[in-house]
Each structure stands twice: as C-alpha cells, then as structure tokens.
Design an enzyme around this catalytic site. Structure first.
Site, short mmCIF file in Angstrom:
data_model
loop_
_atom_site.label_atom_id
_atom_site.label_comp_id
_atom_site.label_asym_id
_atom_site.label_seq_id
_atom_site.Cartn_x
_atom_site.Cartn_y
_atom_site.Cartn_z
N LYS A 1 -6.72 -7.01 0.04
CA LYS A 1 -8.20 -6.36 -0.44
C LYS A 1 -8.66 -7.63 -1.27
CE LYS A 1 -7.86 -1.70 0.65
NZ LYS A 1 -6.37 -1.61 1.22
C1 LIG Z 1 -5.96 -1.02 2.26
C2 LIG Z 1 -4.58 -1.06 2.40
C3 LIG Z 1 -4.13 -0.97 4.02
C4 LIG Z 1 -5.18 -0.29 5.02
O1 LIG Z 1 -6.26 -1.28 5.33
P1 LIG Z 1 -7.66 -0.66 5.91
O2 LIG Z 1 -8.43 -1.66 5.87
O3 LIG Z 1 -7.99 0.38 5.11
O4 LIG Z 1 -7.08 -0.33 7.22
C5 LIG Z 1 -3.09 -1.40 4.39
N1 LIG Z 1 -1.95 -1.94 3.56
C6 LIG Z 1 -2.53 -2.06 2.22
C7 LIG Z 1 -1.28 -2.70 1.16
C8 LIG Z 1 -3.82 -1.84 1.60
O5 LIG Z 1 -4.02 -2.03 0.48
#
Ligand SMILES: *Cc1c(COP(=O)(O)O)cnc(C)c1O
Length: 462
Positions: free
Chosen positions: A112
């Site tokens: 993210k």
């Molecule tokens: C947010 C997250 C996901 C899922 O991603 P999306 O974009 O919500 O599908 C998977 N793994 C980790 C470690 C995350 O932080």
C-alpha cells in the site's frame, strides 16, 4: 481525461478532483472515461528504466491537465525516495517460471506504500496550489491505515483519522498507526470488524452536511489515484520478464480488489497478461462469486492474513461496471440489492466477461501455513501470510507463461503466523527496529456514526 462514476449519476471530474474526492456523491467509484492504450514499442521502452521513470510514463496519460510534467516527476521522486530497495519493486524467483514481486520495501512494509506515498505527495501539491485544507478519513484492515498515516504525517494541509477494527490488526500494524507523534494524525480503534469500519466511512461520505463541513477526503483503495499508482509495478515486473514480446501471468492476494483491479487496467492498457488470478483466504466471497455467479456476503472469519479479511470487496464494483457494459444504473441496482439483501446474482453476460478476465482460487488457514513452511524449506524465502495465499493459489494454476505472484507485505508485519509455520521469527528491518518501544496514542470508539463524527469534528486542527 475525465473520470466518471460507476453509478452514472455524479458529475464527471478531473484526475485531481477525483483524487481529492474519493467516493463519488452518488455512492459510486470514479473510473477513467476511457483507458489509454500504450503502444507495444512504448511498453518495450520501459525495459531498464528506473522505477520512477517507468511510473511517470505509465501514469502520465491518465492525469489530463491536473499536474505539470515536472511537478509530477518530482512528486514521484519524493514518493519512492524512502523505500529500502533501489529497484522499489524487485523480483525474486521461487521456482521454475514462478516469480515473487516484492512490494514490501516501503516505509510500512506493505504494497500500500506504493500508492499512499504518491497520493500523499499529490495531495500536498494540489492542496497548496488551491490554498485548501482537507480531513482524510480512512478505514483499514491494518495496512492501509499505517500506510496513510506514514504518507500524510506532518503535512500542513491535512488531518488524518484512521478507523481500524479494535483487536483485529497485528501488533506491528497497530503500532505503526498509534506511535507517530504528529498532531495531525489520529488512530481510532472501532468496536467492530473491518466491514463495520468501511460501512461507517461510507456513511460519513453519504452524510453530505458532515462531508462538506470537514472537507472530507478519502484515500481508501476506492480512490482512483491509488489504483493508478499500482498499475506501474505490473508493467515493470512484466517487462523484466520479457513483455511485451512474451506474455506473463499474475496471481494477486486479494481483499478489496484494488490491487488486482490495477492489474486489469494494465491489461486494458495493452500489457500482455495471459491470466490474472484472484487469490483469497477463507473469506472467499470473490472466489465464490466467480465460481457460482452469486455475490453473497456471509460474515467475516478472522484469519492469519487479516488484510484480506473482508466480505464486501469495494473495488469489485469497478469490474462489474465494465462487465455490465458501463451501465451505471445496472450497477446502482446491484449495489442496492447488496445493501438491502446482502447479495446479488451477476447476470450471465457479465459473469462470462468476468470469467474471461479473471481466474480465482482460495487458501484455507492450513494451506496458507503450509505454503509458508514449504516455501521456506525449498527456497529459504520467508513469505507473509497474504503472499503465501497467493503462492498457494499460483501453484495450482497451469499457465505456459512466467507466473508472477505479488508479495504484498513483509513477513515481519505478521511475525506470529510466520513463526508458527517456520519456527523463525522474522526481524523488522533496522530502520524500524525500535517500533515496540515507542509510546502509543489511540482513541477507542463505538461502532457509531455520531460518535465518530464528533471525534473527527473536535480533533481537527481547524
Ligand atoms: C490490502 C492488502 C491486501 C489486499 O489488497 P486489496 O487491494 O484490498 O485487494 C493483501 N495483502 C496485504 C498485505 C494488504 O495490506
């Protein structure tokens, strides 16, 4: 380039307006009016570039008049300067034709950061130019919140409030949200699960009086600018493995469908992706929906991959919008059914399109742990539980292209699950080794709209 809502009612906006707004006023999500296609020669020319230069070239056609070229390049430079790896998104190899895309070298050790660091820089530039101030409110299952706080801490024009489900995030995730000392940062522990946090956030956006009063802005994965930032690493990794001359496939650990939707956009832009696989944990609404055609909520069961513990996958609405031929009324109706009856049936035409676009699989808790253990035994690579869900599902696919599994978090973010599977407790990188000693600051709050709005009104700087 204009952005339109998946529910067809809200006004079209520029990139900058869509970024500052987040959720459309008709409850929908913004998507580009059309997807710019990148000629094959332009894709081939990405080979060997820095991540930052590739990022500029991939994202630029989506920005319209919103930012100047030099301004945008500088924002990208600042966004990724704090990453702990010069490649930003390096590939490692797990097996014959199976590669891991390491997306965890940012400041909060999860993918993210790629989107959030950039959006922080773009907000700063846009708000300073406009002489405005906003209140960012986000809901998190753990990683979004820490990434948002890390991206916006200390910025002048922004207050940040993050709602997280009390007791349902890992200690590292919680501490990354509760230990920053900047006064514009507020961590709110909500008595409820992630879907409750996300529902209250949507309620705030639909409460226009409050929304306008505090100048509410959203940076959840529904924010188009976040999706766009994530498109970049699909290109850089595919090109490293021979695209556009050789197609590749991806497997993506999925919760809110933001990351995998970015892969879908990369494909629409012309990146040759043979197969795009949704990997879910036991909270498998997306896998069930693709298999059965019914998108039916069924409550969240906490797992060792908590950032994927969701049952309403917000960005899936964007995929539905395209699968329904961009019919905003049809999407609005599905979303009403979801709200009223807890689910809906996807039309035959739309499910056929979705199945052409996406494959899917799921991993149980035991299968996830087993994937961590065997990957460690066979390769020495330590996976976080989310990445392990991806690796397990990727191994079940039969494709004749390189398979790239997205590693979405660093194993040190989830040390208990990793230690249980491997006997090894993964250490935090040096730059955050004192996280466990820093004092925490958090407000516990009921799962209640009025209570939340009161805290936000009173906690803002202005
Ligand atoms: C947010 C997250 C996901 C899922 O991603 P999306 O974009 O919500 O599908 C998977 N793994 C980790 C470690 C995350 O932080």
């Amino acid at each position: 380039m204009k952005y339109i809502s998946t529910r067809g009612q809200a006004p079209a906006l520029s990139f900058e307006e869509a970024m500052l707004t987040g959720l459309a006023r008709d409850g929908g999500l913004y998507v580009p009016e059309s997807i710019p296609v990148m000629p094959e020669s332009d894709i081939a020319a990405l080979a060997g570039l820095t991540y930052e230069e590739a990022a500029f070239r991939v994202m630029w056609p989506f920005l319209g008049e919103s930012f100047g070229e030099a301004e945008f390049r500088a924002a990208i430079g600042r966004a990724y300067a704090g990453f702990g790896h010069p490649a930003r998104a390096p590939l490692t190899q797990l097996g014959p034709n199976h590669f891991l895309l390491e997306l965890f070298h940012g400041p909060t050790l999860a993918f993210k950061d790629f989107a959030m660091q950039l959006i922080g820089q773009l907000f700063e530039v846009a708000l300073k130019r406009r002489g405005e101030r906003v209140t960012i409110v986000g809901a998190t299952s753990g990683d979004t919140g820490s990434a948002a706080i890390e991206a916006f801490r200390g910025l002048d024009a922004v207050d940040v409030f993050i709602l997280f489900p009390h007791g349902r995030v890992s200690e590292v995730q919680r501490r990354q949200m509760t230990t920053p000392t900047e006064s514009n940062v507020h961590a709110l522990a909500v008595d409820g699960d992630f879907d409750a946090c996300q529902a209250r956030l949507k309620d705030m956006f639909n409460h226009f009086e409050f929304r306008d009063e505090v100048r509410l802005a959203g940076v959840n994965s529904i924010n188009w600018a976040r999706v766009l930032a994530q498109v970049v690493y699909y290109f850089t990794s595919a090109v490293s493995l021979g695209a556009p001359h050789r197609p590749v496939s991806f497997t993506v650990p999925t919760g809110n469908f933001g990351d995998i939707f970015a892969g879908y956009i990369a494909g629409r832009m012309g990146l040759p992706i043979r197969q795009l696989t949704i990997a879910t944990n036991q909270n498998d609404i997306l896998h069930r929906a693709l298999t059965s055609g019914g998108y039916v909520t069924s409550g969240v069961t906490p797992s060792i991959s908590p950032s994927m513990d969701i049952q309403v996958s917000s960005n899936f609405e964007r995929a539905l919008f395209d699968a329904y031929g961009r019919d905003g009324n049809a999407v609005a109706q599905l979303m009403d059914e979801l709200k009223g009856q807890g689910g809906f049936t996807i039309s035959q035409g739309a499910i056929d399109i979705l199945r052409e676009t996406f494959a899917s699989g799921r991993a149980s808790e035991n299968e996830t742990s087993a994937a961590i253990a065997t990957t460690f035994a066979e390769t020495g690579e330590i996976l976080c539980p989310h990445s392990a869900v991806g690796v397990k599902v990727a191994q079940e696919q039969s494709v004749d292209t390189p398979m790239i599994t997205l590693a979405t978090a660093h194993p040190a973010k989830f040390p208990d699950a990793v230690e249980a599977a491997t006997g090894q407790r993964p250490p935090l990188p040096n730059r955050m080794a004192d996280l466990y000693e820093r004092p925490e600051r958090v407000t516990r709050v009921a799962n209640d709209l009025d209570a939340l709005e009161k805290i936000i009104r009173e906690g803002r700087a202005s």
